[in-house]
Design a protein around this motif. Structure first.
Motif, PDB file in Angstrom:
ATOM      1  N   ASP A 105       3.462  -8.490 -42.704  1.00 34.75           N
ATOM      2  CA  ASP A 105       4.394  -9.368 -41.981  1.00 34.75           C
ATOM      3  C   ASP A 105       5.757  -8.687 -41.883  1.00 34.75           C
ATOM      4  OD1 ASP A 105       5.802 -11.361 -40.803  1.00 34.75           O
ATOM      5  OD2 ASP A 105       5.627 -12.785 -42.471  1.00 34.75           O
ATOM      6  N   THR A 106       6.098  -8.280 -40.660  1.00 35.68           N
ATOM      7  CA  THR A 106       7.423  -7.653 -40.416  1.00 35.68           C
ATOM      8  C   THR A 106       8.213  -8.437 -39.376  1.00 35.68           C
ATOM      9  OG1 THR A 106       6.448  -6.199 -38.733  1.00 35.68           O
ATOM     10  CG2 THR A 106       6.535  -5.348 -41.004  1.00 35.68           C
ATOM     11  N   ILE A 107       7.741  -9.657 -39.052  1.00 41.07           N
ATOM     12  CA  ILE A 107       8.390 -10.481 -38.012  1.00 41.07           C
ATOM     13  C   ILE A 107       9.163 -11.620 -38.664  1.00 41.07           C
ATOM     14  CG2 ILE A 107       7.997 -11.946 -35.991  1.00 41.07           C
ATOM     15  CD1 ILE A 107       5.438 -10.329 -35.477  1.00 41.07           C
ATOM     16  N   ALA A 108      10.405 -11.739 -38.306  1.00 42.09           N
ATOM     17  CA  ALA A 108      11.264 -12.793 -38.880  1.00 42.09           C
ATOM     18  C   ALA A 108      10.859 -14.167 -38.373  1.00 42.09           C
ATOM     19  CB  ALA A 108      12.731 -12.545 -38.533  1.00 42.09           C
ATOM     20  N   PRO A 109      10.923 -15.200 -39.230  1.00 39.41           N
ATOM     21  CA  PRO A 109      10.650 -16.567 -38.781  1.00 39.41           C
ATOM     22  C   PRO A 109      11.748 -17.018 -37.786  1.00 39.41           C
ATOM     23  CG  PRO A 109      10.875 -16.431 -41.183  1.00 39.41           C
ATOM     24  CD  PRO A 109      11.268 -15.123 -40.644  1.00 39.41           C
ATOM     25  N   VAL A 110      11.429 -18.040 -37.022  1.00 39.04           N
ATOM     26  CA  VAL A 110      12.391 -18.569 -36.034  1.00 39.04           C
ATOM     27  C   VAL A 110      12.678 -20.041 -36.347  1.00 39.04           C
ATOM     28  CG1 VAL A 110      12.805 -19.089 -33.605  1.00 39.04           C
ATOM     29  CG2 VAL A 110      11.622 -16.963 -34.253  1.00 39.04           C
ATOM     30  N   ILE A 111      13.984 -20.365 -36.467  1.00 44.88           N
ATOM     31  CA  ILE A 111      14.405 -21.763 -36.714  1.00 44.88           C
ATOM     32  C   ILE A 111      14.961 -22.334 -35.402  1.00 44.88           C
ATOM     33  CG2 ILE A 111      15.962 -23.258 -38.009  1.00 44.88           C
ATOM     34  CD1 ILE A 111      15.896 -21.137 -40.250  1.00 44.88           C
ATOM     35  N   SER A 112      14.510 -23.523 -35.105  1.00 50.48           N
ATOM     36  CA  SER A 112      14.949 -24.173 -33.851  1.00 50.48           C
ATOM     37  C   SER A 112      15.491 -25.575 -34.145  1.00 50.48           C
ATOM     38  CB  SER A 112      13.767 -24.289 -32.878  1.00 50.48           C
ATOM     39  OG  SER A 112      13.226 -23.021 -32.591  1.00 50.48           O
ATOM     40  N   THR A 113      16.274 -26.071 -33.205  1.00 52.51           N
ATOM     41  CA  THR A 113      16.775 -27.462 -33.273  1.00 52.51           C
ATOM     42  C   THR A 113      17.101 -27.935 -31.875  1.00 52.51           C
ATOM     43  OG1 THR A 113      18.415 -28.977 -34.199  1.00 52.51           O
ATOM     44  CG2 THR A 113      19.191 -26.765 -33.645  1.00 52.51           C
ATOM     45  N   THR A 114      16.925 -29.223 -31.662  1.00 52.08           N
ATOM     46  CA  THR A 114      17.313 -29.806 -30.361  1.00 52.08           C
ATOM     47  C   THR A 114      18.765 -30.257 -30.394  1.00 52.08           C
ATOM     48  OG1 THR A 114      16.502 -31.951 -31.084  1.00 52.08           O
ATOM     49  CG2 THR A 114      14.957 -30.562 -29.880  1.00 52.08           C
ATOM     50  N   ALA A 115      19.357 -30.239 -31.615  1.00 48.73           N
ATOM     51  CA  ALA A 115      20.774 -30.634 -31.743  1.00 48.73           C
ATOM     52  C   ALA A 115      21.663 -29.530 -31.179  1.00 48.73           C
ATOM     53  CB  ALA A 115      21.102 -30.882 -33.198  1.00 48.73           C
ATOM     54  N   ALA A 116      22.866 -29.960 -30.842  1.00 53.26           N
ATOM     55  CA  ALA A 116      23.831 -28.979 -30.354  1.00 53.26           C
ATOM     56  C   ALA A 116      25.182 -29.295 -30.991  1.00 53.26           C
ATOM     57  CB  ALA A 116      23.950 -29.046 -28.830  1.00 53.26           C
ATOM     58  N   SER A 117      25.846 -28.298 -31.382  1.00 55.68           N
ATOM     59  CA  SER A 117      27.177 -28.473 -31.969  1.00 55.68           C
ATOM     60  C   SER A 117      28.098 -29.141 -30.928  1.00 55.68           C
ATOM     61  CB  SER A 117      27.753 -27.106 -32.382  1.00 55.68           C
ATOM     62  OG  SER A 117      26.972 -26.550 -33.424  1.00 55.68           O
ATOM     63  N   GLY A 118      28.953 -30.034 -31.408  1.00 52.61           N
ATOM     64  CA  GLY A 118      29.882 -30.669 -30.450  1.00 52.61           C
ATOM     65  C   GLY A 118      30.676 -31.829 -31.075  1.00 52.61           C
TER      66      GLY A 118
END
Length: 304
Positions: free
Chosen positions: A258-271
């Motif tokens: 495993d040489t692939i970084a995990p991906v973190i997602s969110t539907t929130a947006a700073s504001g």
């Protein structure tokens, strides 16, 4: 006138005694391949004195096989027809200059492992004696190296005329080994971690007969058994020349590629949330090529 005298004279021999024939020879066996010298006979007569008897022989006769015989008979009759008692001498002997022959259907060679060793059989044939049983000698089994054994049998024979057969030897070799070899390794099955350099385990072997040996090592190669998880198995085996099999030794390595970084997602947006809002923490989701979805670790220092 006177007659002329006439004289008559008779002579004669008075002899009623038989002559006597003698010899210092006697009936005997002369042994093997002799030079046959005829016996000597002498005679004495009361009237004649010494005389030479008449000696007759039929010559040498082959009695049976290699056995021969010859008889000489001495006779004499004096002038008065008194016959001496005949005297006979018989010599026997053997004519044999041929060596006996020893044979066997056995052949020297390797009998394999842990055999039942049956001594070879030898037979003999002699021109005079016919078939015979040779004399067989052996010093018994000899452990000449490690688990290797040997035994030699030598057949000999000398006939009654001292003709010696050519000796015949048979040598068997074999191995005595009922102990299984042992395979060892300092390696241990286990997890190697992530993205390792996989070095195959090293196996060594020790056999009671062979000593150290290199086991046979087989592997089907790396197997991707789930997601990013891999495994490889090495199996060491060995069977010695006597078909004693070592207990197989298996080493299994597992690891993750495993040489692939995990991906973190969110539907929130700073504001800007405006005035006096109810602050609901944003939601984060994660996706990893190996792990799949995951819940990220979320940290906050609190409202400031």
């Amino acid at each position: 006138n006177a007659a002329v005298p006439v004289s008559v004279t008779y002579t004669w021999k008075v002899d009623t005694i038989k002559p006597v024939i003698s010899t210092t020879a006697f009936n005997q066996n002369l042994g093997c391949n002799p030079t046959v010298v005829p016996p000597v006979f002498t005679g004495v007569d009361n009237c004649q004195g010494e005389f030479t008897p008449s000696v007759a022989t039929a010559g040498a006769i082959n009695v049976s096989g290699c056995n021969w015989a010859q008889t000489w008979t001495a006779t004499f009759t004096d002038s008065c027809d008194n016959a001496a008692a005949a005297v006979s001498i018989t010599y026997t002997w053997r004519v044999d200059t041929v060596a006996p022959v020893i044979s066997t259907t056995a052949a020297s060679g390797y009998l394999g492992c842990n055999p039942t060793v049956t001594p070879p059989t030898f037979t003999g044939l002699d021109n005079c004696l016919g078939t015979f049983t040779p004399n067989v000698g052996t010093s018994g089994p000899i452990n000449y190296y490690g688990c290797n054994w040997a035994q030699t049998w030598t057949a000999t024979f000398t006939d009654s005329c001292d003709n010696a057969a050519a000796a015949v030897s048979i040598t068997y070799t074999w191995r005595v080994d009922t102990v299984a070899p042992v395979i060892s390794t300092t390696a241990a099955s286990g997890y190697l971690g992530c993205n390792p350099t996989v070095t195959p385990p090293v196996f060594t072997g020790l056999d009671n007969c062979l000593g150290t040996f290199t086991p046979n090592v087989g592997t089907s190669g790396p197997i991707n058994y789930y997601g990013c998880n891999w495994a490889q198995s090495w199996t060491a085996t060995f069977t010695d020349s006597c078909e004693n099999a070592a207990a197989p030794v298996v080493i299994i390595y597992t690891w993750k590629v495993d040489t692939i970084a995990p991906v973190i997602s969110t539907t929130a947006a700073s504001g800007y949330l405006g005035c006096n809002p109810t602050v609901t923490p944003p939601t984060f989701t994660g996706l990893d090529n190996c792990l799949g979805t995951f819940t990220p670790n979320v940290g906050t220092s609190g409202p400031i």
